[in-house]
Design a protein around this motif. Structure first.
Motif, PDB file in Angstrom:
ATOM      1  N   SER A 342       0.829  -1.208   0.000  1.00  0.00           N
ATOM      2  CA  SER A 342       0.000   0.000   0.000  1.00  0.00           C
ATOM      3  C   SER A 342       0.861   1.254   0.000  1.00  0.00           C
ATOM      4  N   LEU A 343       1.969   1.222   0.751  1.00  0.00           N
ATOM      5  CA  LEU A 343       2.880   2.368   0.745  1.00  0.00           C
ATOM      6  C   LEU A 343       3.466   2.577  -0.641  1.00  0.00           C
ATOM      7  N   LEU A 344       3.869   1.487  -1.286  1.00  0.00           N
ATOM      8  CA  LEU A 344       4.423   1.583  -2.634  1.00  0.00           C
ATOM      9  C   LEU A 344       3.380   2.147  -3.589  1.00  0.00           C
ATOM     10  N   ARG A 345       2.157   1.668  -3.480  1.00  0.00           N
ATOM     11  CA  ARG A 345       1.072   2.148  -4.348  1.00  0.00           C
ATOM     12  C   ARG A 345       0.878   3.657  -4.172  1.00  0.00           C
ATOM     13  N   HIS A 346       0.969   4.101  -2.938  1.00  0.00           N
ATOM     14  CA  HIS A 346       0.786   5.525  -2.660  1.00  0.00           C
ATOM     15  C   HIS A 346       1.912   6.350  -3.277  1.00  0.00           C
ATOM     16  N   VAL A 347       3.144   5.874  -3.152  1.00  0.00           N
ATOM     17  CA  VAL A 347       4.285   6.595  -3.724  1.00  0.00           C
ATOM     18  C   VAL A 347       4.185   6.631  -5.248  1.00  0.00           C
ATOM     19  N   LEU A 348       3.706   5.547  -5.847  1.00  0.00           N
ATOM     20  CA  LEU A 348       3.525   5.532  -7.299  1.00  0.00           C
ATOM     21  C   LEU A 348       2.478   6.558  -7.721  1.00  0.00           C
ATOM     22  N   ARG A 396      12.988  -0.749  -1.514  1.00  0.00           N
ATOM     23  CA  ARG A 396      12.182  -1.298  -2.609  1.00  0.00           C
ATOM     24  C   ARG A 396      11.480  -0.174  -3.375  1.00  0.00           C
ATOM     25  N   ILE A 397      10.968   0.818  -2.647  1.00  0.00           N
ATOM     26  CA  ILE A 397      10.319   1.954  -3.294  1.00  0.00           C
ATOM     27  C   ILE A 397      11.310   2.692  -4.184  1.00  0.00           C
ATOM     28  N   ILE A 398      12.532   2.909  -3.661  1.00  0.00           N
ATOM     29  CA  ILE A 398      13.572   3.579  -4.453  1.00  0.00           C
ATOM     30  C   ILE A 398      13.863   2.786  -5.721  1.00  0.00           C
ATOM     31  N   GLU A 399      13.959   1.473  -5.582  1.00  0.00           N
ATOM     32  CA  GLU A 399      14.260   0.615  -6.726  1.00  0.00           C
ATOM     33  C   GLU A 399      13.181   0.717  -7.803  1.00  0.00           C
ATOM     34  N   VAL A 400      11.920   0.680  -7.393  1.00  0.00           N
ATOM     35  CA  VAL A 400      10.814   0.740  -8.348  1.00  0.00           C
ATOM     36  C   VAL A 400      10.758   2.111  -9.020  1.00  0.00           C
ATOM     37  N   GLU A 402      13.238   4.349  -9.364  1.00  0.00           N
ATOM     38  CA  GLU A 402      14.405   4.531 -10.227  1.00  0.00           C
ATOM     39  C   GLU A 402      14.216   3.828 -11.566  1.00  0.00           C
ATOM     40  N   ALA A 403      13.583   2.653 -11.539  1.00  0.00           N
ATOM     41  CA  ALA A 403      13.433   1.862 -12.764  1.00  0.00           C
ATOM     42  C   ALA A 403      12.345   2.395 -13.681  1.00  0.00           C
ATOM     43  N   ASN A 404      11.326   3.036 -13.117  1.00  0.00           N
ATOM     44  CA  ASN A 404      10.158   3.389 -13.920  1.00  0.00           C
ATOM     45  C   ASN A 404       9.878   4.883 -14.036  1.00  0.00           C
ATOM     46  N   TYR A 405      10.583   5.692 -13.260  1.00  0.00           N
ATOM     47  CA  TYR A 405      10.409   7.150 -13.342  1.00  0.00           C
ATOM     48  C   TYR A 405      11.774   7.839 -13.405  1.00  0.00           C
ATOM     49  N   PRO A 406      12.609   7.452 -14.371  1.00  0.00           N
ATOM     50  CA  PRO A 406      13.942   8.061 -14.444  1.00  0.00           C
ATOM     51  C   PRO A 406      13.868   9.529 -14.834  1.00  0.00           C
ATOM     52  N   GLU A 407      14.834  10.289 -14.396  1.00  0.00           N
ATOM     53  CA  GLU A 407      14.972  11.702 -14.770  1.00  0.00           C
ATOM     54  C   GLU A 407      13.723  12.521 -14.450  1.00  0.00           C
ATOM     55  N   THR A 408      13.028  12.150 -13.367  1.00  0.00           N
ATOM     56  CA  THR A 408      11.869  12.941 -12.953  1.00  0.00           C
ATOM     57  C   THR A 408      12.199  13.843 -11.770  1.00  0.00           C
ATOM     58  N   LEU A 409      13.310  13.570 -11.088  1.00  0.00           N
ATOM     59  CA  LEU A 409      13.718  14.411  -9.965  1.00  0.00           C
ATOM     60  C   LEU A 409      14.701  15.458 -10.458  1.00  0.00           C
ATOM     61  N   GLY A 410      14.259  16.698 -10.432  1.00  0.00           N
ATOM     62  CA  GLY A 410      15.137  17.772 -10.888  1.00  0.00           C
ATOM     63  C   GLY A 410      16.095  18.239  -9.814  1.00  0.00           C
ATOM     64  N   ARG A 411      15.609  18.282  -8.570  1.00  0.00           N
ATOM     65  CA  ARG A 411      16.439  18.754  -7.461  1.00  0.00           C
ATOM     66  C   ARG A 411      15.859  18.206  -6.161  1.00  0.00           C
ATOM     67  N   LEU A 412      16.727  17.808  -5.229  1.00  0.00           N
ATOM     68  CA  LEU A 412      16.299  17.340  -3.913  1.00  0.00           C
ATOM     69  C   LEU A 412      16.954  18.216  -2.863  1.00  0.00           C
ATOM     70  N   SER A 429      22.146   5.168   0.027  1.00  0.00           N
ATOM     71  CA  SER A 429      22.770   5.811  -1.136  1.00  0.00           C
ATOM     72  C   SER A 429      23.231   4.832  -2.214  1.00  0.00           C
ATOM     73  N   PRO A 430      23.713   3.612  -1.870  1.00  0.00           N
ATOM     74  CA  PRO A 430      24.115   2.693  -2.947  1.00  0.00           C
ATOM     75  C   PRO A 430      22.972   2.317  -3.882  1.00  0.00           C
ATOM     76  N   PHE A 431      21.729   2.507  -3.446  1.00  0.00           N
ATOM     77  CA  PHE A 431      20.585   2.124  -4.261  1.00  0.00           C
ATOM     78  C   PHE A 431      20.059   3.282  -5.098  1.00  0.00           C
ATOM     79  N   ILE A 432      20.692   4.440  -4.995  1.00  0.00           N
ATOM     80  CA  ILE A 432      20.257   5.614  -5.737  1.00  0.00           C
ATOM     81  C   ILE A 432      21.207   5.869  -6.889  1.00  0.00           C
ATOM     82  N   ASP A 433      20.668   6.089  -8.057  1.00  0.00           N
ATOM     83  CA  ASP A 433      21.466   6.317  -9.255  1.00  0.00           C
ATOM     84  C   ASP A 433      22.423   7.489  -9.048  1.00  0.00           C
ATOM     85  N   GLU A 434      23.628   7.356  -9.619  1.00  0.00           N
ATOM     86  CA  GLU A 434      24.651   8.386  -9.430  1.00  0.00           C
ATOM     87  C   GLU A 434      24.190   9.743  -9.944  1.00  0.00           C
ATOM     88  N   ASN A 435      23.540   9.769 -11.098  1.00  0.00           N
ATOM     89  CA  ASN A 435      23.039  11.036 -11.637  1.00  0.00           C
ATOM     90  C   ASN A 435      22.008  11.668 -10.715  1.00  0.00           C
TER      91      ASN A 435
END
Length: 697
Positions: A342-348, A396-400, A402-412, A429-435
Motif C-alpha cells: 500500500s505504501l508503494l502504491r501511494h508513492v507511485l 524497494r520503493i527507491i528501486e521501483v 528509479e526503474a520506472n520514473y527516471p529523470e523525474t527528480l530535478g532537485r532534492l 545511497s548505494p541504491f540511488i542512481d549516481e546522476n
C-alpha cells in the motif's frame, strides 16, 4: 533579396584523411539524417594518378509535409544537384550544391570546403557558405525566408556532431590513423577510406532545402523547443528511432515523447540500454495498471492523516514542488498499519501526479517542465527510522521509482539534517542512481534560511510556515500511528514484511541471571555499530562493552565484512565469569533500560579496534550494580521461573569506517564547516544522546 550565411571556421583536431574516413561513414545512408531518401550518381571522373576524384549526383529528400502543402507545391520529393571534388594530393574536399526543384521560384546555393589547418597539418578545417534567393513561393516568401535561414543556422551544428560521432566510432573500432595519399597509392580501390564514393549531400544544403520546401518543419522545431527542450541532432535522432521502433513493435499504448526522452537521458542516449529499460517499464505499467492509478487509487485514511508529504506550488524554475516531512513520519507505524504494498502504491500515485503536474506546468509556463523538485525536512529524524523492515520498504520503493520514473527528480533539497543522517545515507545511497545523487543539496540546522538556501530555489512567498516562511502548508504534521490501527497478525500472516522480519531478525530469550550477548570484532576504529531490536516480553537492560581480548564464542563464528559476529540464538553468554570490569573489559555506553513493547534503534561509533559485546539482560528494579555480573551457575535455578523470562528480537549491522568517513566528509563539505555530522563530534556524543533515538510504538 538574397540572404547569405557563412559559418565560422570549424576545426577538427584530427588529420584530413581520418576526417574523410569519418565523412564517408555517412554514406550511402545515414540514420542521423532521416529525411534523406536516395541519390543517383550522374557523373563520375577520376584522374589518371588517382589523386583527384569528381562526383556529381542527383539527391532526393522525402518532405514529410502535410498533404495540403504537398498538393499546393505539386511534389512528393525535393531534388537537388551536388558536385564534390576530392583532391587527395592537396588534401582538400570542395562541395557545391544547388536545388533543382522549384529552381524558377527559389535559388539555393551552397559551397563547403574541408582542408588542412594552416598551422597544424594534423588538424582539419571546415568552411561553409550558403545563399538563398526566394523569388516567389505561393505567397509565403517572407515567412519562408526567415524560417529557412534561422533553421539553416541552427542545423550547421549538426554536421560537426555527425562527423564527431563517426570519428568516435572509428576510434572505438581501433582505426586512429589513415595514411596520406602518395603516387604509389593511386591503385587503391575507390571503397578505401580515402576515396569519396559519396551518395549524400552535405548536411547544410539538406537542411536548407528542407526548410524552404517544408514550412511545417518550423512546427516540429517549435514542438521540440516547447515540449522537449534543447536536443542535439544525435539526441533527436535517437528519440525518432526509438519512437518508430515502439510504433512498429510495441503492442499497447505508445508513451509520449517526453516519457521516451526520460529513458534515453537516463542511459546517456544509448539506444539499446534505453530500449531495454523502457520496454521493461512499459510491461510493468501494463501488469500493474499504473496508467489508471490516479483514477482508481484512493488513499486510506491513515495515509491522509499520517503520511507527511504533499504537493506545494512550484519552484523558481516552474517545477512542481513536493514536500516530505520525513523526520515527522512514523515509518514503522505506517508499514505495520498498511503494509509495504500500500505504501508503494501511494508513492507511485505521487509520481503519476508529478508527471501530470509537469505536463500542466509546461502549458502554463510555455517551456518544457519534465521533472519536479522535492524538499525533504529531516527535523525529528532519529534511529527509529532505521527499523529494518521500514528501510527495506524504502529501498524497494527507491528501486521501483528509479526503474520506472527516471529523470523525474530535478532537485532534492534536504533540510535540517540531524546527526543520524549519515547512517541512513550510508544504507540507502548505494541504491540511488549516481546522476540522481548529484541533484541532492543538503543543509544542516538553519543554513537553509540564509544566502544559498531555499530562497535561491523557491520564491519567498511560498516557503512553508514550518520552515519559517509565511505560506500555510497543508502537508500533515504526522505523529505516531496509533497501535489500534495496526493490522492483526492474521492480516499480515502471508505478507513479505513478516517473512522478511523473521528472516533477518534473530530472537533471544533472557532470564534472570542469564543475559544474551553477541560479539562483534572491529578491525578499523571509527566504524559504526548499529542495532535495531524489539522488546517482545518483559523489561531489559541494554549494554555495550569493549574488550581487547576475544571472548569464547560457544559456536562456530560467522565471518563478516568487518569482523566476527557470534551467531544468534537463545541465551548466549560471552563474558567470562573470571573477567573483571575495568581491566578485562570496559563499558563504552551507559546502560539503557527498555520496557516491554518498545522498539529501539541506535548506533555507536567505535573509538578503538577490538571486540565489542552487545548485551541484553533481565531488568530487576532491585538489581545489583554492573560489577555483579551474571553467573552461568544461576541459569538452572532461574529457568524454572517463567516470570523471570524476557524475549527480544534484534538485528545488528556494522558500517565500515571508510564508507562512513566518506559520507561524513561529503556531508560536512555540503554544510560548509557547520555540519554537526563530523566524525569527531559523533565520537564525543554520549549514550544519553541515543535516548532520543528510542521510541515506543
Amino acid at each position: 533579396m538574397v540572404q547569405k550565411y557563412q559559418s565560422p571556421v570549424r576545426v577538427y583536431k584530427h588529420p584530413f584523411e581520418l576526417v574523410m574516413a569519418a565523412y564517408e561513414r555517412r554514406f550511402p545512408t545515414c540514420h542521423l539524417i532521416p529525411m534523406f531518401v536516395a541519390s543517383d550518381v550522374v557523373n563520375e571522373e577520376t584522374s589518371e594518378d588517382g589523386s583527384t576524384q569528381k562526383i556529381e549526383r542527383r539527391c532526393a529528400l522525402d518532405v514529410d509535409a502535410p498533404r495540403l502543402l504537398k498538393r499546393i507545391a505539386g511534389v512528393d520529393y525535393v531534388y537537388f544537384i551536388q558536385k564534390n571534388t576530392l583532391n587527395r594530393k592537396e588534401r582538400t574536399l570542395h562541395i557545391e550544391s544547388h536545388n533543382e526543384t522549384f529552381s524558377n521560384r527559389v535559388v539555393v546555393h551552397e559551397t563547403c570546403c574541408y582542408s588542412v589547418h594552416p598551422e597544424n597539418e594534423d588538424w582539419t578545417c571546415f568552411e561553409q557558405t550558403a545563399s538563398l534567393d526566394i523569388k516567389s513561393f505561393f505567397g509565403f516568401e517572407s515567412t519562408v525566408e526567415k524560417i529557412a535561414m534561422k533553421q539553416y543556422a541552427s542545423s550547421i551544428k549538426k554536421g560537426k556532431e555527425i562527423i564527431e560521432y563517426y570519428l568516435k566510432e572509428l576510434d572505438d573500432e581501433g582505426l586512429t590513423h589513415v595514411p596520406r595519399w602518395s603516387p604509389s597509392s593511386h591503385s587503391l580501390p575507390l571503397s578505401s577510406p580515402t576515396s569519396l564514393s559519396t551518395n549524400q549531400p552535405e548536411l547544410g544544403i539538406v537542411s536548407l532545402t528542407f526548410c524552404v520546401f517544408y514550412v511545417a518543419d518550423k512546427l516540429d522545431a517549435d514542438y521540440i523547443k516547447r515540449y522537449l527542450g534543447d536536443l542535439t541532432p544525435l539526441q533527436e535522432s535517437c528519440l525518432i528511432r526509438l519512437r518508430k521502433w515502439l510504433q512498429e513493435t510495441h503492442k499497447g499504448k505508445i508513451p509520449k515523447d517526453e516519457h521516451i526522452l526520460r529513458f534515453l537521458r537516463a542511459r546517456d542516449f544509448n539506444m539499446d540500454k534505453a530500449r531495454e529499460i523502457l520496454c521493461q517499464s512499459l510491461t510493468w505499467r501494463k501488469q500493474h495498471q499504473v496508467d489508471y492509478l490516479l483514477e482508481t487509487w484512493s488513499s486510506p485514511q491513515v495515509l491522509q492523516d499520517y503520511y507527511t508529504g504533499g504537493w506545494h506550488h512550484h519552484d523558481k524554475d516552474g517545477r512542481p514542488l513536493y514536500i516530505l516531512r520525513l523526520g515527522q513520519m512514523d515509518t514503522k507505524g505506517l508499514v505495520r498499519a498498511l503494509g509495504e504494498e500500500s505504501l508503494l502504491r501511494h508513492v507511485l500515485s505521487i509520481n503519476e501526479e508529478g508527471l501530470r503536474r509537469c505536463e500542466e506546468n509546461t502549458k502554463v509556463f510555455g517551456r518544457p517542465i519534465s521533472c519536479w523538485t522535492c524538499l525533504v525536512d529531516l527535523e525529528g529524524l532519529n534511529m527509529r527510522h532505521l527499523w529494518r523492515p521500514g528501510v527495506k520498504a524504502l529501498l524497494r520503493i527507491i528501486e521501483v521509482v528509479e526503474a520506472n520514473y527516471p529523470e523525474t527528480l530535478g532537485r532534492l533539497l534536504i533540510l535540517r539534517a540531524p546527526r543520524v543522517f549519515p547512517v541512513l545515507w550510508t544504507l540507502v545511497s548505494p541504491f540511488i542512481d549516481e546522476n540522481t545523487r548529484k541533484k541532492f543539496l543538503i543543509y544542516a540546522g538553519n543554513d537553509y534560511q540564509g544566502a544559498g538556501g531555499l530562497v535561491d530555489y523557491i520564491d519567498k512567498e511560498i516557503i512553508p510556515d514550518f520552515l519559517g516562511g509565511e505560506c500555510m502548508c497543508e502537508v500533515p504534521e504526522g505523529g505516531l500511528v496509533p497501535k489500534s490501527m495496526y493490522r492483526t497478525a492474521e492480516e499480515v500472516e502471508n505478507e513479505d514484511i513478516r517473512l522478511w522480519t523473521e528472516m533477518i531478525y534473530q530472537s533471544a530469550s533472557i532470564f534472570k541471571g542469564a543475559p544474551h550477548e553477541i560479539v562483534i570484532e572491529i578491525i578499523d576504529a571509527s566504524s559504526v555499530i548499529t542495532w535495531d531490536f524489539d522488546v517482545c516480553k518483559g523489561d531489559i537492560v541494554f549494554n555495550i562493552y569493549h574488550s581487547k581480548r576475544a571472548p569464547q564464542v560457544p559456536r562456530k563464528d560467522t565471518l563478516g565484512a568487518h569482523g566476527i559476529t557470534s551467531p544468534g540464538g537463545n541465551n548466549v553468554q560471552l563474558i567470562d565469569k573470571s573477567w573483571t570490569l575495568g581491566q578485562d573489559y570496559s563499558m563504552v555506553e551507559s546502560p539503557l533500560t527498555c520496557k516491554e513493547g518498545e522498539s529501539v534503534q541506535g548506533s555507536h561509533i567505535t573509538r578503538w579496534p577490538g571486540f565489542y559485546i552487545l548485551q541484553w539482560k533481565f531488568h530487576n528494579m532491585a538489581a545489583c550494580s554492573a560489577t555483579n555480573l551474571p553467573r552461568v551457575d544461576d541459569v538452572l535455578a532461574t529457568l524454572q521461573v517463567s516470570s523471570h523470562k524476557c524475549k527480544v528480537m534484534y538485528y545488528t549491522e556494522v558500517l565500515g569506517s571508510e564508507d562512513f568517513r566518506l559520507v561524513c566528509g561529503s556531508v560536512s563539505l555540503c554544510f560548509q564547516c557547520t555540519c554537526c555530522f563530523s566524525l569527531f563530534y559523533l565520537q564525543k556524543q554520549t549514550w544519553r544522546d541515543h535516548l532520543t533515538h528510542t521510541s515506543s510504538f
